[in-house]
Design an enzyme around this catalytic site. Structure first.
Site, PDB file in Angstrom:
ATOM      1  CG  ASP A  78      -6.088   3.836   5.883  1.00 43.08           C
ATOM      2  OD1 ASP A  78      -4.929   4.094   5.557  1.00 43.08           O
ATOM      3  OD2 ASP A  78      -6.990   3.447   4.666  1.00 43.08           O
ATOM      4  CG  MET A  79      -4.637   9.235   6.799  1.00 43.28           C
ATOM      5  SD  MET A  79      -5.700  10.378   7.791  1.00 43.28           S
ATOM      6  CE  MET A  79      -5.933  11.858   6.922  1.00 43.28           C
ATOM      7  CG  ASP A  80      -4.627   8.024   0.561  1.00 47.97           C
ATOM      8  OD1 ASP A  80      -5.154   9.166   0.482  1.00 47.97           O
ATOM      9  OD2 ASP A  80      -3.500   7.642   0.774  1.00 47.97           O
ATOM     10  CB  SER A 117      -1.604   6.927   6.615  1.00 47.90           C
ATOM     11  OG  SER A 117      -1.481   7.129   5.262  1.00 47.90           O
ATOM     12  N   GLY A 118      -0.106   4.726   5.129  1.00 44.27           N
ATOM     13  CA  GLY A 118       1.293   4.156   4.470  1.00 44.27           C
ATOM     14  C   GLY A 118       1.620   5.692   3.987  1.00 44.27           C
ATOM     15  CE  LYS A 177      -1.890   1.823   7.458  1.00 44.94           C
ATOM     16  NZ  LYS A 177      -3.012   2.284   7.062  1.00 44.94           N
ATOM     17  CG  ASP A 214      -9.202   1.678   2.228  1.00 47.53           C
ATOM     18  OD1 ASP A 214      -8.115   1.887   3.063  1.00 47.53           O
ATOM     19  OD2 ASP A 214      -9.236   1.690   0.926  1.00 47.53           O
ATOM     20  CG  ASN A 265      -1.929  -0.432   3.849  1.00 45.35           C
ATOM     21  OD1 ASN A 265      -3.225  -0.381   3.661  1.00 45.35           O
ATOM     22  ND2 ASN A 265      -1.229   0.832   3.656  1.00 45.35           N
TER      23      ASN A 265
END
Length: 283
Positions: free
Chosen positions: A9-11, A44-45, A195, A218, A221
């Site tokens: 995941d990114m953020d 990621s979203g 995902k 984190d 999602n």
């Protein structure tokens, strides 16, 4: 089983609070992952165009699972895209635009659509996450395929908005699913198009089993992909619901926790279950 795929995941996970990562350290790691045939995926979203901008040196050769799973690419080639049925989308947009107006974002492949009366306060927030924004008088005017609908809580109370969404028939009848993607956003996603769903297309292409997949996240999602992987990680800063289902835990996104995990993979060391990802001998 050796790790053959790493999906992050990114953020709140790969990126720190300034939306940055230790590029020099990661690119050295990536070169080693590539040499060993270990696939790296940004899951990621965020929209694809935003994700690609984080990896200018390697975006053309890695894979992305964007928009929470509906848009999957590998080496700049589209692998899969899911979009809402037009009648379902229109039904949702009519309601949401009436209730929340310029707080609604329609996520298309190449841009995010918002209303022309969107406030500067909202635009400032959206510009962080959506690198291509188009403004329209009404979101009902948008005719191209939409894979995700996002609402920002910049001008609204998060819990009130969440409660409202969960009471709507299109959520209750499972035409869409509301998930928090963090940072004041609620995503409406196509049911079962999360995902883990997006990653399954890459797993099939590459012949990689769940047991050989490592995922890190984190937030809400990320739950499905962390549950799916043989090595599912929650960040130290993750929500309790994700920590509960994760097999392993990493340091926070402010401490380069993801890069620490990648180091352990490259060192062929095992993982303990504590928050600091201490290596333990492989059995």
């Amino acid at each position: 089983m050796p790790v053959k795929l790493i999906a992050v995941d990114m953020d709140g996970t790969f990126l720190n609070s300034e939306k940055k990562y230790n590029k020099a350290r990661f690119l050295k790691q990536y070169a080693q992952l590539k040499q060993r045939g270990i696939k790296f995926v940004a899951a990621s979203g965020n929209p694809l165009y935003t994700l690609q901008a984080y990896f200018p040196e390697i975006a053309h050769e890695i894979a992305f699972v964007a928009e929470n799973g509906v848009y999957v690419t590998d080496q700049n080639q589209e692998i899969h895209y899911s979009a809402y049925a037009p009648d379902t989308l229109e039904r949702m947009v009519r309601d949401l635009e009436s209730e929340y107006g310029s707080s609604v974002i329609l996520c298309a492949k190449s841009c995010a659509y918002v209303r022309s009366d969107v406030s500067q306060k909202i635009l400032d927030k959206l510009n962080i996450y959506f690198k291509s924004i188009q403004q329209v008088d009404s979101l009902l005017d948008v005719k191209e395929p939409i894979g995700k609908v996002t609402l920002t809580t910049v001008e609204h109370d998060f819990e009130t908005m969440e409660q409202y969404l969960n009471q709507q028939d299109y959520v209750q009848n499972q035409l869409t699913k509301a998930v928090s993607s963090g940072f004041g956003f609620i995503d409406l996603i196509i049911p079962n198009k999360h995902k883990a769903f997006g990653l399954s297309f890459l797993q099939k292409k590459w012949g990689i089993s769940d047991d050989a997949m490592l995922t890190i996240g984190d937030n809400n999602n990320d739950i499905e992909m962390v549950q799916k992987a043989g090595y599912g990680f929650a960040m130290q800063n993750a929500i309790p619901a994700l920590k509960k289902v994760a097999k392993f835990h990493a340091r926070s996104n402010e401490e380069e926790g993801v890069l620490d995990v990648i180091d352990l993979v490259l060192q062929s060391k095992g993982f303990s279950e504590d928050l600091f990802c201490e290596p333990e001998a492989m059995s």
